[in-house]
Motif scaffolding. Structure first.
Motif, PDB file in Angstrom:
ATOM      1  N   TYR A  76       0.824  -1.207   0.000  1.00  0.00           N
ATOM      2  CA  TYR A  76       0.000   0.000   0.000  1.00  0.00           C
ATOM      3  C   TYR A  76       0.861   1.260   0.000  1.00  0.00           C
ATOM      4  CZ  TYR A  76      -3.527   3.389   1.442  1.00  0.00           C
ATOM      5  OH  TYR A  76      -4.349   4.483   1.514  1.00  0.00           O
ATOM      6  N   ASN A  77       1.991   1.228   0.752  1.00  0.00           N
ATOM      7  CA  ASN A  77       2.872   2.399   0.829  1.00  0.00           C
ATOM      8  C   ASN A  77       4.316   1.928   0.890  1.00  0.00           C
ATOM      9  OD1 ASN A  77       4.247   4.752   1.294  1.00  0.00           O
ATOM     10  ND2 ASN A  77       3.153   5.318   3.170  1.00  0.00           N
ATOM     11  N   PRO A  78       4.993   1.793  -0.259  1.00  0.00           N
ATOM     12  CA  PRO A  78       6.364   1.263  -0.299  1.00  0.00           C
ATOM     13  C   PRO A  78       7.386   2.135   0.429  1.00  0.00           C
ATOM     14  CG  PRO A  78       5.368   1.291  -2.489  1.00  0.00           C
ATOM     15  CD  PRO A  78       4.472   2.088  -1.608  1.00  0.00           C
ATOM     16  N   ALA A  79       7.001   3.365   0.773  1.00  0.00           N
ATOM     17  CA  ALA A  79       7.954   4.282   1.412  1.00  0.00           C
ATOM     18  C   ALA A  79       7.661   4.469   2.897  1.00  0.00           C
ATOM     19  CB  ALA A  79       7.921   5.634   0.702  1.00  0.00           C
ATOM     20  N   TYR A  80       6.854   3.567   3.479  1.00  0.00           N
ATOM     21  CA  TYR A  80       6.527   3.737   4.900  1.00  0.00           C
ATOM     22  C   TYR A  80       7.718   3.277   5.751  1.00  0.00           C
ATOM     23  CZ  TYR A  80       3.823   3.787   9.205  1.00  0.00           C
ATOM     24  OH  TYR A  80       3.365   4.070  10.469  1.00  0.00           O
ATOM     25  N   PRO A  81       8.406   4.197   6.454  1.00  0.00           N
ATOM     26  CA  PRO A  81       9.684   3.865   7.117  1.00  0.00           C
ATOM     27  C   PRO A  81       9.571   2.768   8.170  1.00  0.00           C
ATOM     28  CG  PRO A  81       9.346   6.246   7.022  1.00  0.00           C
ATOM     29  CD  PRO A  81       8.055   5.621   6.609  1.00  0.00           C
ATOM     30  N   GLU A  82       8.506   2.818   8.996  1.00  0.00           N
ATOM     31  CA  GLU A  82       8.382   1.838  10.078  1.00  0.00           C
ATOM     32  C   GLU A  82       8.207   0.420   9.533  1.00  0.00           C
ATOM     33  OE1 GLU A  82       7.135   4.812  10.092  1.00  0.00           O
ATOM     34  OE2 GLU A  82       7.846   5.711  11.970  1.00  0.00           O
ATOM     35  N   ALA A  83       7.471   0.286   8.428  1.00  0.00           N
ATOM     36  CA  ALA A  83       7.298  -1.043   7.824  1.00  0.00           C
ATOM     37  C   ALA A  83       8.627  -1.547   7.266  1.00  0.00           C
ATOM     38  CB  ALA A  83       6.243  -0.986   6.726  1.00  0.00           C
ATOM     39  N   LEU A  84       9.359  -0.656   6.601  1.00  0.00           N
ATOM     40  CA  LEU A  84      10.680  -1.033   6.079  1.00  0.00           C
ATOM     41  C   LEU A  84      11.616  -1.442   7.218  1.00  0.00           C
ATOM     42  CD1 LEU A  84      11.058   1.859   3.482  1.00  0.00           C
ATOM     43  CD2 LEU A  84      10.962  -0.577   2.913  1.00  0.00           C
ATOM     44  N   SER A  85      11.554  -0.702   8.325  1.00  0.00           N
ATOM     45  CA  SER A  85      12.418  -0.992   9.470  1.00  0.00           C
ATOM     46  C   SER A  85      12.103  -2.366  10.064  1.00  0.00           C
ATOM     47  CB  SER A  85      12.243   0.094  10.531  1.00  0.00           C
ATOM     48  OG  SER A  85      13.062  -0.164  11.645  1.00  0.00           O
ATOM     49  N   ASN A  86      10.807  -2.660  10.225  1.00  0.00           N
ATOM     50  CA  ASN A  86      10.425  -3.959  10.786  1.00  0.00           C
ATOM     51  C   ASN A  86      10.783  -5.110   9.855  1.00  0.00           C
ATOM     52  OD1 ASN A  86       9.362  -3.352  13.361  1.00  0.00           O
ATOM     53  ND2 ASN A  86       7.482  -2.566  12.437  1.00  0.00           N
ATOM     54  N   GLN A  87      10.645  -4.871   8.550  1.00  0.00           N
ATOM     55  CA  GLN A  87      11.028  -5.917   7.602  1.00  0.00           C
ATOM     56  C   GLN A  87      12.543  -6.147   7.656  1.00  0.00           C
ATOM     57  OE1 GLN A  87       9.695  -8.548   6.314  1.00  0.00           O
ATOM     58  NE2 GLN A  87       8.361  -7.616   4.756  1.00  0.00           N
ATOM     59  N   GLY A  88      13.288  -5.060   7.839  1.00  0.00           N
ATOM     60  CA  GLY A  88      14.735  -5.194   8.015  1.00  0.00           C
ATOM     61  C   GLY A  88      15.072  -5.982   9.268  1.00  0.00           C
ATOM     62  N   TYR A  89      14.308  -5.735  10.341  1.00  0.00           N
ATOM     63  CA  TYR A  89      14.551  -6.446  11.599  1.00  0.00           C
ATOM     64  C   TYR A  89      14.283  -7.941  11.442  1.00  0.00           C
ATOM     65  CZ  TYR A  89      14.148  -7.771  16.520  1.00  0.00           C
ATOM     66  OH  TYR A  89      14.305  -8.386  17.738  1.00  0.00           O
ATOM     67  N   LEU A  90      13.231  -8.295  10.712  1.00  0.00           N
ATOM     68  CA  LEU A  90      12.947  -9.714  10.480  1.00  0.00           C
ATOM     69  C   LEU A  90      14.087 -10.380   9.713  1.00  0.00           C
ATOM     70  CD1 LEU A  90       9.123  -9.771   9.629  1.00  0.00           C
ATOM     71  CD2 LEU A  90      10.250 -10.720  11.646  1.00  0.00           C
ATOM     72  N   ASN A  91      14.643  -9.680   8.742  1.00  0.00           N
ATOM     73  CA  ASN A  91      15.793 -10.226   8.014  1.00  0.00           C
ATOM     74  C   ASN A  91      17.019 -10.338   8.918  1.00  0.00           C
ATOM     75  OD1 ASN A  91      15.477 -10.620   4.864  1.00  0.00           O
ATOM     76  ND2 ASN A  91      14.141  -8.911   5.451  1.00  0.00           N
ATOM     77  N   LEU A  92      17.164  -9.382   9.829  1.00  0.00           N
ATOM     78  CA  LEU A  92      18.249  -9.457  10.811  1.00  0.00           C
ATOM     79  C   LEU A  92      18.100 -10.709  11.672  1.00  0.00           C
ATOM     80  CD1 LEU A  92      20.483  -8.482  12.772  1.00  0.00           C
ATOM     81  CD2 LEU A  92      18.814  -6.914  13.762  1.00  0.00           C
ATOM     82  N   LEU A  93      16.871 -10.994  12.118  1.00  0.00           N
ATOM     83  CA  LEU A  93      16.630 -12.173  12.947  1.00  0.00           C
ATOM     84  C   LEU A  93      16.927 -13.468  12.196  1.00  0.00           C
ATOM     85  CD1 LEU A  93      13.325 -11.189  14.812  1.00  0.00           C
ATOM     86  CD2 LEU A  93      15.653 -11.214  15.715  1.00  0.00           C
ATOM     87  N   SER A  94      16.832 -13.412  10.868  1.00  0.00           N
ATOM     88  CA  SER A  94      17.140 -14.590  10.042  1.00  0.00           C
ATOM     89  C   SER A  94      18.599 -14.604   9.600  1.00  0.00           C
ATOM     90  CB  SER A  94      16.236 -14.613   8.806  1.00  0.00           C
ATOM     91  OG  SER A  94      14.879 -14.626   9.175  1.00  0.00           O
ATOM     92  N   SER A  95      19.391 -13.648  10.113  1.00  0.00           N
ATOM     93  CA  SER A  95      20.811 -13.498   9.750  1.00  0.00           C
ATOM     94  C   SER A  95      20.997 -13.210   8.266  1.00  0.00           C
ATOM     95  CB  SER A  95      21.616 -14.747  10.153  1.00  0.00           C
ATOM     96  OG  SER A  95      21.578 -14.921  11.553  1.00  0.00           O
ATOM     97  N   ASN A  96      19.955 -12.677   7.625  1.00  0.00           N
ATOM     98  CA  ASN A  96      20.047 -12.261   6.221  1.00  0.00           C
ATOM     99  C   ASN A  96      20.456 -10.787   6.214  1.00  0.00           C
ATOM    100  OD1 ASN A  96      19.820 -11.849   3.502  1.00  0.00           O
ATOM    101  ND2 ASN A  96      17.656 -12.430   3.343  1.00  0.00           N
ATOM    102  N   TYR A  97      21.733 -10.545   6.516  1.00  0.00           N
ATOM    103  CA  TYR A  97      22.189  -9.185   6.786  1.00  0.00           C
ATOM    104  C   TYR A  97      22.130  -8.274   5.563  1.00  0.00           C
ATOM    105  CZ  TYR A  97      23.913 -11.184  11.162  1.00  0.00           C
ATOM    106  OH  TYR A  97      24.001 -11.810  12.373  1.00  0.00           O
TER     107      TYR A  97
END
Length: 762
Positions: A67-88
């Motif tokens: 819906y909003n590809p530029a929403y910072p908080e969503a991008l941040s949380n998606q980054g955190y999920l990748n961090l938890l998967s060690s997909n740095y």
């Protein structure tokens, strides 16, 4: 159907007030009516991440970004999920995109800090931090900036950033800056007194003090061991914030530190009722359960914590400690290695794994080497300090400092006592610096009265302690605590004397580059063991320790038992699969005999550990009815009296008997020692050598069985006397403290002379 905005506001209100279950329910109902709402999807995903439901969280974040590809908080949380998967790589892409749209988004900056710390690329974070601070001043980002500079350039540069901010900021911002400066001192420089000053300033100059400052002030008081003041402060704060999870957790931690584990557990459970997914509280509860002996429930609690946060380094460290105490060294090593991977600069975690390595042999040579390199890399971020240059002691006594957390009713203290009571002030002046308050224990006053200076430093931070100890102009400093609780290894890293050595405490290298020597003897630390130590091995001319018997000896019962009974009163974590294999061989070889076990630790009285031992022996062909457990004994005399209930003490391996070997021999009970090629496998061997009874040392299972057989034959023929064994022990060098003192001091003088010569040449 248009979305119900009231539902969204209700969800947001529940979310902000910490009522996460209600918030999740409202978000879901709201999204059902309009599944493309970015904020609701992102907030719900954040709650699901907190619960450990990562896959579903990712789906909601995908919907938010659709819906909003530029929403910072969503991008941040998606980054955190990748961090938890060690997909740095993917994580960095999401996080940097979020910062493009919102430069001061703290969550993204902190996640990048985690990634760049693990990948050793912290320099890459500086441009993002500088951009964030230039766009909008935020004290939390200032703190993160200081943390990065601390690691890259050292503490002076980090403190400079704070000082510049304090000079430039308006009056209203000063409390928040002091708050972050306090946290920096609390967590990084470990200068708890300065941290306390900063939190006090922030609290007294704020109209509404931050709850974090109230908690952190209490934490400073706890770490400074001002426990009564700490409890008083927490209770005062709880009167204003009765539902503060952090304050309740801190109060529980103080109770646990004071030894009141039952009260602590009640408080941890209360805090979890208010926030059931708080990982810090779950970890603290697990450690409390471990102290109470409930290992299965402790492990269950930590497994739940890992589900919520798979990369929580503190959870992994706690898992390692509990597996270690439960005699599961392979699982312990795996947990410790993961803990260090996710938090390579946690010196508490380093203490845990390096202490573990000194007790076990499960780590390969390559694993040890890599760990030592990583430890030294972590140490390199700390400040180094100058120390007093060596001076000749030819016409004066040698000045020897001892840093120890074990001054009290501890085995290390009893062996130190023998050395100190035999000292000659014309030759040596001993300065003892206790790093833990055990003043209520009898040996504290005994040692205090036997030394030249007794200066507790348990409530002094490293900076103040370093200045204090340097003023004594010591020639040699002895460490006895290794990486055990309440050690001051980071203080020793700064150097306190020209010569620093480890003695008595633990059977393994400290791996601290500023500990110059490890003092042992020709059996526990022969020259061929040098490759396993970062310190240079130095051996005394006799057994490395001695024992001073008390004036009133426990009574010996020379009456023969009806059947031969073996015994072992070591703590249960020494009972490894190798030990079970050895003991089962003995019990199978000698039918009609039995085995009595008792742990030396009060926390190891739980039925689950006993059941594990019984099950292991049963699988090895031993009838469970032949194995008995004695309860933990509160007094030394009652503990010693139990030796009258056994005929022969059996050893443990790979870590052999130390203090319990002395106990057994004092009671006239022979110990059959098992020797293996590492320092921990040679302790009982060295003790039996000091006794003059190498005939009681075995190097294989067959030799062990032969020695046991010979002893049982002598006992059955009444050709053996406990009183005779005690007399041999008391007359041996094991009880000759004057011999130990002479050997110890001559060794230290030689090492100091070498340091003086080396310094003069350079």
């Amino acid at each position: 159907m248009p979305p119900d905005q009231n539902l969204f506001h209700e969800a947001l209100s529940h979310h902000l007030s910490g009522q996460f279950s209600f918030a999740e329910d409202k978000y879901r109902k709201y999204i059902e009516n309009c599944d493309s709402l970015t904020v609701a999807c992102t907030n719900l995903a954040a709650l699901l991440i907190k619960k450990g439901q990562h896959h579903e969280a990712s789906l909601f974040l995908d919907r938010a970004l659709l819906y909003n590809p530029a929403y910072p908080e969503a991008l941040s949380n998606q980054g955190y999920l990748n961090l938890l998967s060690s997909n740095y790589e993917q994580a960095v892409e999401f996080l940097t995109r979020s910062l493009y749209y919102k430069p001061h988004l703290q969550e993204s900056l902190h996640h990048l800090y985690t990634i760049y710390t693990r990948t050793d690329c912290l320099q890459s974070l500086l441009p993002y931090l500088e951009r964030a601070l230039s766009s909008s001043f935020d004290p939390d980002i200032l703190l993160l900036h200081a943390q990065v500079l601390y690691t890259i350039e050292g503490p002076e540069r980090a403190l400079q950033v704070f000082n510049e901010s304090l000079e430039k900021s308006i009056h209203e911002l000063l409390p928040s800056i002091y708050s972050r400066l306090g946290y920096f001192h609390l967590s990084f420089t470990r200068d708890y007194n300065r941290a306390l000053y900063c939190f006090d300033y922030s609290i007294t100059h704020s109209a509404t003090p931050e709850e974090a400052d109230l908690v952190n002030k209490g934490e400073c008081l706890r770490l400074l061991l001002q426990l009564p003041e700490c409890i008083k402060w927490i209770n005062k704060c709880l009167h204003v914030h009765p539902r503060s999870v952090s304050l309740i957790n801190l109060k529980a931690a103080v109770n646990r530190q004071a030894g009141d584990n039952n009260s602590a557990l009640t408080l941890f459970n209360l805090a979890l009722k208010l926030d059931s997914t708080n990982t810090q509280i779950l970890i603290n509860k697990a450690l409390c359960l471990c102290d109470l002996g409930d290992i299965p429930q402790a492990l269950s609690t930590l497994i739940l914590t890992r589900k919520i946060d798979p990369q929580n380094a503190f959870c992994l460290q706690a898992l390692g400690e509990i597996y270690f105490k439960n005699a599961q060294p392979v699982y312990a090593l795996q947990s410790f290695l993961q803990s260090i991977y996710f938090n390579p600069r946690s010196f508490d975690a380093w203490d845990s794994i390096l202490y573990f390595l000194s007790f076990t042999r499960v780590a390969s040579t390559l694993e040890r080497s890599k760990l030592v390199d990583s430890y030294h890399a972590a140490l390199s971020t700390l400040p180094s300090c100058s120390f007093n240059s060596p001076s000749s002691c030819e016409n004066r006594p040698l000045r020897v400092g001892i840093l120890s957390a074990e001054i009290g009713n501890h085995a290390v203290s009893f062996f130190l006592e023998s050395l100190l009571l035999s000292s000659n002030p014309d030759k040596t002046l001993f300065f003892v610096f206790p790093t833990r308050d055990r003043s209520h224990e009898k040996a504290w006053s005994t040692i205090k009265d036997s030394v030249y200076a007794f200066v507790p430093i348990y409530n002094i931070d490293d900076n103040a302690a370093h200045r204090l100890i340097l003023d004594f102009e010591l020639d040699v400093v002895i460490d006895t605590s290794h990486h055990m609780s309440f050690n001051r290894q980071l203080l020793l890293y700064r150097r306190l004397a020209p010569v620093q050595a480890h003695y008595i405490g633990v059977h393994g290298s400290t791996y601290l580059p500023t500990i110059d020597y490890f003092i042992g003897d020709n059996i526990i630390t022969p020259e061929e063991f040098q490759c396993e130590f970062s310190e240079r091995l130095v051996n005394l001319s006799r057994t490395w320790v001695s024992f001073t018997p008390p004036p009133r000896l426990p009574l010996i019962n020379d009456a023969q038992l009806s059947n031969i009974r073996f015994g072992c009163f070591n703590n249960f974590m020494k009972i490894t699969p190798e030990t079970i294999e050895l003991w089962s061989s003995v019990l199978r070889a000698f039918p009609g005999t039995s085995l009595l076990l008792k742990s030396s630790l009060p926390r190891e009285t739980d039925d689950s550990r006993k059941s594990d031992i019984i099950a292991s022996l049963s699988q090895a062909g031993v009838d469970p009815s032949r194995v008995e457990f004695a309860p933990y004994q509160d007094s030394w005399m009652s503990h010693m009296n139990l030796y009258n209930s056994i005929d022969i003490s059996l050893d443990t391996l790979p870590l052999t008997s130390g203090t319990t070997a002395f106990d057994s021999l004092l009671m006239g009970v022979p110990l059959v020692a098992f020797s293996s090629p590492w320092i921990g496998g040679r302790l009982s061997h060295s003790i039996m050598n000091g006794l003059g009874r190498l005939d009681l040392v075995a190097f294989s299972t067959n030799e062990y069985l032969a020695i046991v057989g010979n002893l049982t034959e002598h006992i059955n023929k009444k050709a053996y006397s406990r009183s005779q064994m005690r007399r041999q022990f008391l007359d041996s060098e094991l009880c000759n403290s004057f011999s130990l003192y002479e050997s110890f001091v001559s060794t230290l003088k030689r090492l100091h002379s070498e340091a003086l010569s080396s310094y003069s040449n350079t």
